[in-house]
Write an enzyme that holds these catalytic residues in place. Structure first.
Site, PDB file in Angstrom:
ATOM      1  CE1 TYR A 128     -30.067   4.585  -2.171  1.00  0.00           C
ATOM      2  CE2 TYR A 128     -32.367   4.888  -2.921  1.00  0.00           C
ATOM      3  CZ  TYR A 128     -31.328   4.472  -1.912  1.00  0.00           C
ATOM      4  OH  TYR A 128     -31.704   4.557  -0.760  1.00  0.00           O
ATOM      5  CD  GLU A 245     -34.849  11.171  -3.390  1.00  0.00           C
ATOM      6  OE1 GLU A 245     -34.883   9.942  -3.817  1.00  0.00           O
ATOM      7  OE2 GLU A 245     -33.988  11.939  -4.029  1.00  0.00           O
TER       8      GLU A 245
END
Ligand SMILES: Cc1cc2nc3c(=O)[nH]c(=O)nc-3n(C[C@H](O)[C@H](O)[C@H](O)COP(=O)(O)OP(=O)(O)OC[C@H]3O[C@@H](n4cnc5c(N)ncnc54)[C@H](O)[C@@H]3O)c2cc1C
Length: 398
Positions: A128, A245
């Site tokens: 990311y 997450e």
């Protein structure tokens, strides 16, 4: 809120206790830092067979396919923590990618990747962040252009945990360069780390380890069928991953176990012959931390109740991430302070305590306050979306 367990749940608890006692010798001593060790993989298989991990994953993808039962999940957490046994592998593939794939993946993608991932055979990294796109993730600039049945990717990722050991990466790339809204035109795509054009360069952290990396992507060719969700819809898919997450980053059982270890250390360490636990300043700090760990435990119970009622858990999970990571860091900080000059020793120094574990934690846990969304950003979201406070002022457009 009724916190008592039913007879059925208590018999499940006994079953878990018996399992842990009977299989004590199979509990892995070494878990592996980046790739799981053979004993950790064997333990994982055993837990999947028993239905103790991958509980929500359908059987056809290699999971245990148990009906959702948060009380059983809670009992597993409690009993494994008590036995100091790991409740399965925790990595980005299992905790973040698999739930995302279950939500968004095609049948072929699920068949191909889920079973190998939950068994610990396929290791994933998360592509990311980029230089200039961390908290402000939507400003990412790694781009992918179409070429027949493939996308060709160019750009750079950073802070990519385990990229050096991973088989695959789930990444965000920009596919619609001219999209007006920067949240649109981002695509979620999976790539093999063996693809030509990928260069992984290690970044050494202050713990001395090189757990994360810079990843350079030059003309990396990836088949289109490896896109998750629709092209240009990657922002929505990625938010699903981030939700998982943040859920992964705060376990109250682990926090309480750390407090117990801290209190053990404070009972052993002395200053002028007085046990550290008897010294008012440190005792006061320990009690504050213990209070926060207990608050986390009760917050987790509140979450359980909310989950029972089918309530939205996004914001309560942000609180877990924020609290757990800051608390872990402060527990380690107190342990290091209590050790006095011994607290400065690490890296296998002759007189260090517990192999310098607390010192390493102090440094490592600082990173966890940043990873998966910094504490400042978590506070902003909780304040704005949770408490309804005024939104953060934005820079004026000139
Ligand atoms: C241990 C660790 C592991 C990681 N693993 C991965 C991984 O595997 N894959 C991956 O893609 N990324 C990973 N990251 C990257 C992580 O997601 C980013 O570091 C994080 O999102 C912060 O972005 P940044 O580093 O660019 O900091 P910035 O966004 O530049 O922030 C710098 C500082 O400014 C503050 N700030 C920024 N914007 C605001 C605001 N609006 N309001 C208030 N304060 C603000 C931040 O809180 C921070 O203190 C990892 C990071 C760490 C530390």
């Amino acid at each position: 809120m009724d916190l008592s367990y039913s007879g059925e749940h208590e018999s499940f608890r006994r079953e878990v206790q018996n399992f842990l006692a009977e299989n004590a010798r199979a509990i892995p001593k070494h878990f592996g830092v980046n790739r799981p060790t053979a004993e950790a993989v064997a333990w994982q298989r055993l837990l999947i067979e028993r239905g103790y991990v991958a509980r929500g994953v359908p059987r056809r993808y290699g999971g245990a396919e148990c009906p959702p039962d948060i009380m059983r999940a809670q009992i597993l957490g409690e009993e494994f923590a008590r036995a100091r046994a790991p409740l399965g592998l925790v990595n980005q593939g299992i905790s973040m990618f698999v739930p995302t794939l279950l939500e968004w993946g095609t049948e072929a993608q699920k068949q191909d990747w889920i079973a190998r991932t939950i068994r610990g055979e396929l290791i994933w990294c998360q592509g990311y962040s980029e230089p200039g796109a961390g908290s402000d993730l939507a400003s990412l600039r790694t781009f992918a252009v179409e070429d027949g049945n493939d996308f060709i990717i160019n750009g750079q990722k950073i802070w990519t945990t385990t990229a050096h050991a991973a088989d695959m990466m789930f990444a965000l790339v920009r596919t619609e360069l001219e999209a007006k809204n920067r949240y649109r035109g981002i695509t979620y795509i999976c790539l093999s780390m063996q693809t030509p054009g990928i260069e992984v360069r290690p970044l050494r952290t202050m713990t001395g380890a090189a757990e994360f990396n810079e990843v350079f992507l030059t003309d990396v060719r990836v088949p289109k069928h490896q896109v998750i969700g629709a092209r240009g819809d990657g922002w929505r898919v990625s938010n699903s991953t981030l939700k998982h997450e943040r859920g992964m980053l705060g376990d109250p059982h682990a926090a309480l176990a750390r407090i117990r270890n801290l209190l053990g250390l404070m009972a052993d360490e002395t200053v002028d012959g007085v046990s550290a636990i008897e010294l008012p300043v440190w005792r006061d700090r320990a009690m504050r931390l213990q209070g926060r760990a207990l608050a986390m435990k009760y917050h987790a119970m509140r979450l359980l109740t909310a989950a029972h009622k089918g309530e939205d858990l996004v914001l309560p999970r942000l609180i877990v991430k924020l609290q757990a990571t800051e608390l872990n860091h402060q527990i380690a900080a107190l342990a290091v302070d209590v050790m006095g000059e011994m607290g400065l020793l690490y890296n296998d120094a002759a007189h260090s305590r517990a192999g310098g574990l607390w010192q390493k934690r102090l440094m490592f846990d600082l990173g966890m306050i940043i990873g998966g969304g910094t504490a400042q950003i978590q506070r902003n979201i909780i304040a704005e979306r949770g408490l309804g406070l005024p939104r953060e002022p934005k820079m004026a457009k000139l």
